[in-house]
Design an enzyme around this catalytic site. Structure first.
Site, mmCIF file in Angstrom:
data_model
loop_
_atom_site.group_PDB
_atom_site.id
_atom_site.type_symbol
_atom_site.label_atom_id
_atom_site.label_comp_id
_atom_site.label_asym_id
_atom_site.label_seq_id
_atom_site.Cartn_x
_atom_site.Cartn_y
_atom_site.Cartn_z
ATOM 1 N N HIS A 71 0.756 -1.095 -0.161
ATOM 2 C CA HIS A 71 0.174 0.061 -0.029
ATOM 3 C C HIS A 71 0.753 1.334 0.089
ATOM 4 C CE1 HIS A 71 -2.800 -2.909 2.036
ATOM 5 N NE2 HIS A 71 -3.422 -2.514 0.948
ATOM 6 N N SER A 89 1.239 -9.094 1.206
ATOM 7 C CA SER A 89 -0.502 -8.944 1.281
ATOM 8 C C SER A 89 -0.960 -8.975 3.033
ATOM 9 C CB SER A 89 -1.048 -10.222 0.769
ATOM 10 O OG SER A 89 -2.270 -10.670 1.248
#
Ligand code: PAF
Length: 283
Positions: free
Chosen positions: A37, A185
């Site tokens: 992110h 993840s």
């Protein structure tokens, strides 16, 4: 950095920035932010003048037996990451704010949502495209950032934006990996140390595929069999799919030519993990 919990307040902030001629970037997330992110946020901060990160664990993209309730929600840590990365606004609505009543309106993308993850997660992409449409309508960004790790999601969202003439650009940023190749993840948090080690076979299987294509093997069936063999060396891995598809249409290819998407989904313990690579096999 501002934190907004309502549609009205984030809209007001974005509109004010727009009036000053600032380019608006949106990074849609479900929180539990990690280096993947952060790479999207960094791209947004670099390209845009006003960056909104949405943090919303979207209930409509989870099936009934999936991990909606257990999905990690480390909100304060997420805010700290956004603050450090130079985000202007975190939009963190409660489910009631995004879905105040029974939702009767859905955005669906046909065909592209049927193979790969669509097969095992029948309501997933309808939830993703609907919430992305809502976020695009709320924030009205010039650019939105997605990760290549969720390759099918990026292709579906890009197609939705094109088909529905939405006026924003979709930027897809490269997959971020651990040093052992494991794709970063939020769901890696569900893995024990041993399972994380086991999960490195996912990327190893993708590398096997790349090597075989580079060596001139063009039969998908042969490559998929090799990849499955590699994944099956690890008893904790339960294969959901190993597929080689056209990188635009997501249709299976028997004979590899042009650019293909090689995609894997497995379960290890309670974690469902996906990964993929794009391979250009030439003509
Ligand atoms: O990739 C995700 O985290 C989600 O699917 C998204 C795009 C934020 C929509 O909820």
């Amino acid at each position: 950095m501002e934190v907004s919990e309502t549609i009205e307040s984030v809209r007001n902030m974005v509109r004010a920035a727009g009036r000053q001629g600032r380019k608006i970037g949106l990074v849609p997330t479900m929180g539990a932010l990690h280096v993947g992110h952060i790479s999207l946020i960094e791209a947004a901060v670099k390209d845009c003048d006003f960056v909104v990160v949405s943090i919303f664990v979207n209930p409509t993209q989870f099936g009934p037996d999936e991990d909606l309730d257990n999905y990690p929600r480390p909100f304060e840590a997420d805010l700290e990451i956004c603050r450090k990365a130079g985000v202007d606004v975190v939009f963190a609505p409660a489910p009631q704010q995004m879905y105040p009543a029974e939702n009767l309106s859905w955005v669906t993308v046909e065909k592209l949502t049927e193979p790969l993850c669509g097969r095992g997660r029948p309501v997933h992409f309808r939830g993703v495209t609907t919430v992305c449409t809502k976020l695009f309508n709320i924030v009205a960004p010039d650019v939105a950032y997605f990760g290549q790790k969720d390759a099918q999601q990026a292709i579906v969202v890009r197609r939705m934006v094109a088909d529905l003439n939405m006026s924003l650009e979709i930027v897809v940023c490269p997959t971020v990996r651990e040093s052992n190749g494991l794709a970063v993840s939020s769901r890696n948090q569900y893995l024990s140390e041993q399972q994380k080690q086991d999960a490195t076979n996912i990327y190893k299987s993708l590398q096997t595929c790349r090597r075989m294509i580079d060596a001139g093997v063009s039969e998908s069936r042969q490559i998929i069999a090799e990849m499955r063999k590699m994944l099956q060396q690890v008893p904790s891995i339960e294969i959901e799919y190993v597929s080689i598809v056209d990188a635009e249409t997501l249709e299976s290819v028997d004979k590899i030519a042009g650019t293909v998407l090689v995609a894997v989904a497995v379960k290890i313990g309670s974690a469902r993990l996906i990964d993929n690579i794009l391979v250009d096999a030439g003509t």
